[in-house]
Design a protein around this motif. Structure first.
Motif, PDB file in Angstrom:
ATOM      1  N   UNK A 171      44.118  42.371  51.210  1.00 59.18           N
ATOM      2  CA  UNK A 171      44.269  40.910  50.917  1.00 59.18           C
ATOM      3  C   UNK A 171      43.035  40.362  51.369  1.00 59.18           C
ATOM      4  N   UNK A 172      41.929  41.034  51.780  1.00 61.19           N
ATOM      5  CA  UNK A 172      40.917  40.181  52.318  1.00 61.19           C
ATOM      6  C   UNK A 172      39.561  40.551  51.560  1.00 61.19           C
ATOM      7  N   UNK A 173      39.689  41.581  51.197  1.00 62.01           N
ATOM      8  CA  UNK A 173      38.257  42.424  50.327  1.00 62.01           C
ATOM      9  C   UNK A 173      38.612  42.766  48.942  1.00 62.01           C
ATOM     10  N   UNK A 174      39.391  41.968  48.068  1.00 62.72           N
ATOM     11  CA  UNK A 174      39.842  42.276  46.679  1.00 62.72           C
ATOM     12  C   UNK A 174      38.422  42.581  45.901  1.00 62.72           C
ATOM     13  N   UNK A 175      37.477  41.880  46.183  1.00 66.77           N
ATOM     14  CA  UNK A 175      36.147  41.844  45.545  1.00 66.77           C
ATOM     15  C   UNK A 175      35.545  43.307  45.559  1.00 66.77           C
ATOM     16  N   UNK A 176      35.720  43.625  46.857  1.00 68.81           N
ATOM     17  CA  UNK A 176      34.815  44.928  47.123  1.00 68.81           C
ATOM     18  C   UNK A 176      35.709  46.159  46.195  1.00 68.81           C
ATOM     19  N   UNK A 177      37.144  45.933  46.428  1.00 70.91           N
ATOM     20  CA  UNK A 177      37.877  47.015  45.734  1.00 70.91           C
ATOM     21  C   UNK A 177      37.715  47.129  44.371  1.00 70.91           C
ATOM     22  N   UNK A 199      34.407  42.706  30.167  1.00 76.33           N
ATOM     23  CA  UNK A 199      34.267  41.735  31.042  1.00 76.33           C
ATOM     24  C   UNK A 199      35.590  41.149  31.872  1.00 76.33           C
ATOM     25  N   UNK A 200      35.321  41.196  33.247  1.00 76.43           N
ATOM     26  CA  UNK A 200      36.466  40.714  33.964  1.00 76.43           C
ATOM     27  C   UNK A 200      35.974  39.599  34.596  1.00 76.43           C
ATOM     28  N   UNK A 201      36.779  38.575  34.594  1.00 75.27           N
ATOM     29  CA  UNK A 201      36.348  37.244  35.027  1.00 75.27           C
ATOM     30  C   UNK A 201      37.552  36.606  35.943  1.00 75.27           C
ATOM     31  N   UNK A 202      37.330  36.102  37.080  1.00 72.23           N
ATOM     32  CA  UNK A 202      38.386  35.398  37.821  1.00 72.23           C
ATOM     33  C   UNK A 202      38.091  34.241  38.129  1.00 72.23           C
ATOM     34  N   UNK A 203      38.943  33.242  37.707  1.00 71.80           N
ATOM     35  CA  UNK A 203      38.745  31.767  37.979  1.00 71.80           C
ATOM     36  C   UNK A 203      39.941  31.157  39.045  1.00 71.80           C
ATOM     37  N   UNK A 204      39.371  30.214  39.929  1.00 71.51           N
ATOM     38  CA  UNK A 204      40.447  29.735  40.860  1.00 71.51           C
ATOM     39  C   UNK A 204      40.547  28.326  41.009  1.00 71.51           C
ATOM     40  N   UNK A 205      41.580  27.780  40.747  1.00 74.63           N
ATOM     41  CA  UNK A 205      41.740  26.405  41.019  1.00 74.63           C
ATOM     42  C   UNK A 205      43.192  26.112  41.771  1.00 74.63           C
ATOM     43  N   UNK A 206      44.193  25.643  40.946  1.00 76.96           N
ATOM     44  CA  UNK A 206      45.400  25.680  41.433  1.00 76.96           C
ATOM     45  C   UNK A 206      46.180  27.008  41.365  1.00 76.96           C
ATOM     46  N   UNK A 239      30.223  46.803  32.168  1.00 79.36           N
ATOM     47  CA  UNK A 239      31.398  46.219  32.953  1.00 79.36           C
ATOM     48  C   UNK A 239      30.858  45.058  33.653  1.00 79.36           C
ATOM     49  N   UNK A 240      31.173  43.714  33.231  1.00 82.40           N
ATOM     50  CA  UNK A 240      30.720  42.641  33.900  1.00 82.40           C
ATOM     51  C   UNK A 240      31.929  41.952  34.854  1.00 82.40           C
ATOM     52  N   UNK A 241      31.655  41.768  35.980  1.00 79.33           N
ATOM     53  CA  UNK A 241      32.762  41.122  37.066  1.00 79.33           C
ATOM     54  C   UNK A 241      32.177  39.918  37.458  1.00 79.33           C
ATOM     55  N   UNK A 242      32.964  38.964  37.051  1.00 79.08           N
ATOM     56  CA  UNK A 242      32.671  37.405  37.674  1.00 79.08           C
ATOM     57  C   UNK A 242      33.805  36.878  38.555  1.00 79.08           C
ATOM     58  N   UNK A 243      33.498  36.734  39.639  1.00 76.15           N
ATOM     59  CA  UNK A 243      34.338  36.057  40.395  1.00 76.15           C
ATOM     60  C   UNK A 243      33.794  35.239  41.494  1.00 76.15           C
ATOM     61  N   UNK A 244      34.242  33.847  41.872  1.00 80.98           N
ATOM     62  CA  UNK A 244      33.370  33.111  42.608  1.00 80.98           C
ATOM     63  C   UNK A 244      33.977  33.207  44.014  1.00 80.98           C
ATOM     64  N   UNK A 245      33.006  32.671  44.736  1.00 79.78           N
ATOM     65  CA  UNK A 245      33.110  33.085  46.241  1.00 79.78           C
ATOM     66  C   UNK A 245      34.160  31.924  46.805  1.00 79.78           C
ATOM     67  N   UNK A 246      35.093  32.614  47.468  1.00 79.53           N
ATOM     68  CA  UNK A 246      36.200  31.500  47.792  1.00 79.53           C
ATOM     69  C   UNK A 246      36.830  32.166  49.150  1.00 79.53           C
ATOM     70  N   UNK A 247      37.649  31.214  50.072  1.00 79.50           N
ATOM     71  CA  UNK A 247      38.102  31.665  51.200  1.00 79.50           C
ATOM     72  C   UNK A 247      39.595  31.635  51.096  1.00 79.50           C
ATOM     73  N   UNK A 248      40.155  31.368  49.774  1.00 74.76           N
ATOM     74  CA  UNK A 248      41.467  31.354  49.413  1.00 74.76           C
ATOM     75  C   UNK A 248      41.994  32.569  49.513  1.00 74.76           C
TER      76      UNK A 248
END
Length: 441
Positions: A299-305, A361-368, A324-333
């Motif tokens: 639950x704390x290092x999903x990006x690395x996994x 391509x795998x992309x992650x976006x975080x808002x609400x 394989x492209x991975x796009x994920x924003x930096x977040x503390x959520x």
């Protein structure tokens, strides 16, 4: 592989064997030359004395007063000889007996060194000089047997040869000792390598000759790298096991559906046999990939996994050379539990890699909420297939069963977390696009 020490030893021995005979030849020839120069100097004086003893009588005939010459010229085969030539006349010393030396005619002031065989096969050094005396040309030749001189030099030659052989042996022994001393650091490195293999040391000693210092430093650098890898947290192996688990899990799940599909086609024995085999497979699968998770990792290092999962998939499909492209924003959520998130990503990425041509391509976006999007440049699914999926009317066929099974698993995970899964064509890559919307943890 040939021994460097042995090659150097052989080269040095050969060089010494070449040098010492050459040195002996030079010394011997020098000694003979010195002896001959001494004899030549003596013969020049004897030639002058013989010339001084010549006289011309009233008839113009050349005579020689023997009393003015050395008595050795009167003794037969004494080893010292003279011979005069003048207008066809020849005057020989008594020591020559009846032998005549082959002396060439010489002009005034000319001289010649000759090596002739004398009486009783003596080795003669002959010096012939051209003069003009008593108003006529004269050739005076004086000779001396070299045997006594050579006999005088021979003991020195024997002693020198003996000393040279002793020195040669001593130098060979000394160079062997020097080479052993020079190669001691190499032998120490060999012992340290053996100790390193046994785990007795962890580094090689850097007190080595300059020539092998770069090699030792490179080995120590590699050892430091291995130590650093061994000291890394268990997170790396945990990540790879999780990634491999989620890549293999869909095919196992597909196998587990086979008993239900074949129930109407096979007998009860076949059905129960498939169920038993699936149970065994599930037990082996869970045992092989069970890792006691570290709460600080889950639950704390999903990006690395996910990056680890991508590395595993790229290795599995390396013949496609996938990008394989991975796009994920930096977040503390705090995201949804990484086990479920990784399983969701693993199923969808596995599908995308299976059908993609070259790009995923795998992309992650975080808002609400969390927006997870997986796209590929493959053929995608027909509109009819999308309608069936939207209505959860899943019909597994031979062509797309793996694809639909992965989507079904992903949909169940999304629904368990209060999310939803959407399907559409990818606008950028042109293949299939799966969008998953999840609430924040």
């Amino acid at each position: 592989m040939k021994s460097l020490q042995r090659r150097l030893s052989v080269a040095l021995v050969i060089s010494l064997i070449i040098i010492f005979p050459t040195l002996w030849w030079l010394t011997d020839s020098t000694m003979q030359d010195i002896a001959e120069k001494h004899v030549v100097s003596h013969l020049a004086q004897e030639a002058e004395s013989v010339l001084a003893a010549t006289q011309a009588d009233k008839t113009g005939k050349i005579t020689l007063e023997t009393k003015q010459t050395s008595p050795t010229y009167l003794q037969p085969f004494s080893g010292q000889y003279y011979q005069l030539h003048s207008d066809g006349e020849v005057i020989r010393s008594r020591s020559l007996w009846d032998m005549e030396l082959a002396i060439p005619d010489l002009a005034e002031g000319e001289k010649r060194r000759l090596y002739l065989s004398g009486p009783r096969q003596q080795s003669l050094l002959v010096m012939a000089y051209g003069y003009n005396r008593h108003d006529r040309p004269l050739v005076v030749a004086v000779a001396e047997d070299l045997s006594p001189t050579l006999a005088f030099i021979k003991p020195f030659q024997s002693r020198f040869m003996l000393i040279a052989l002793v020195m040669l042996l001593l130098l060979i022994i000394v160079q062997i000792i020097i080479l052993n001393s020079v190669f001691q650091p190499f032998k120490r490195i060999k012992r340290q390598v053996n100790a390193l293999e046994q785990g007795e040391v962890d580094r090689l000693d850097t007190d080595v000759p300059k020539e092998v210092s770069p090699l030792v430093e490179a080995i120590n650098w590699l050892l430091d790298g291995l130590d650093a890898q061994e000291q890394q947290p268990v997170q790396l192996s945990h990540n790879y096991l999780n990634a491999l688990k989620h890549v293999i899990k869909p095919p196992v799940a597909e196998l587990q559906q086979l008993p239900d599909e074949k129930t109407g086609q096979s007998g009860p024995d076949t059905y129960h046999s498939l169920q038993a085999q699936n149970a065994d497979a599930e037990h082996v699968f869970e045992s092989a990939f069970w890792v006691d998770p570290d709460p600080s990792i889950i639950g704390s290092d999903i990006e690395r996994e996910i990056l680890t999962l991508i590395n595993v998939l790229e290795s599995m499909y390396q013949e496609k050379n996938l990008d394989i492209t991975f796009i994920m924003p930096q977040t503390d959520v705090l995201l949804t539990g990484s086990e479920d998130m990784l399983e969701l990503s693993g199923n969808l990425l596995k599908n995308a890699c299976k059908w993609a041509q070259s790009k995923v391509r795998l992309s992650v976006e975080i808002d609400q909420t969390i927006h997870l999007s997986i796209e590929d440049d493959g053929p995608g699914i027909s509109e009819t297939g999308m309608i069936d999926l939207a209505q959860q009317n899943i019909v597994l066929d031979q062509a797309t069963s793996g694809y639909l099974l992965g989507l079904t698993t992903a949909r169940l995970i999304a629904q368990q977390h209060g999310g939803q899964l959407k399907l559409r064509q990818s606008d950028d890559l042109g293949g299939h696009c799966v969008e998953v919307v999840l609430p924040l943890a």
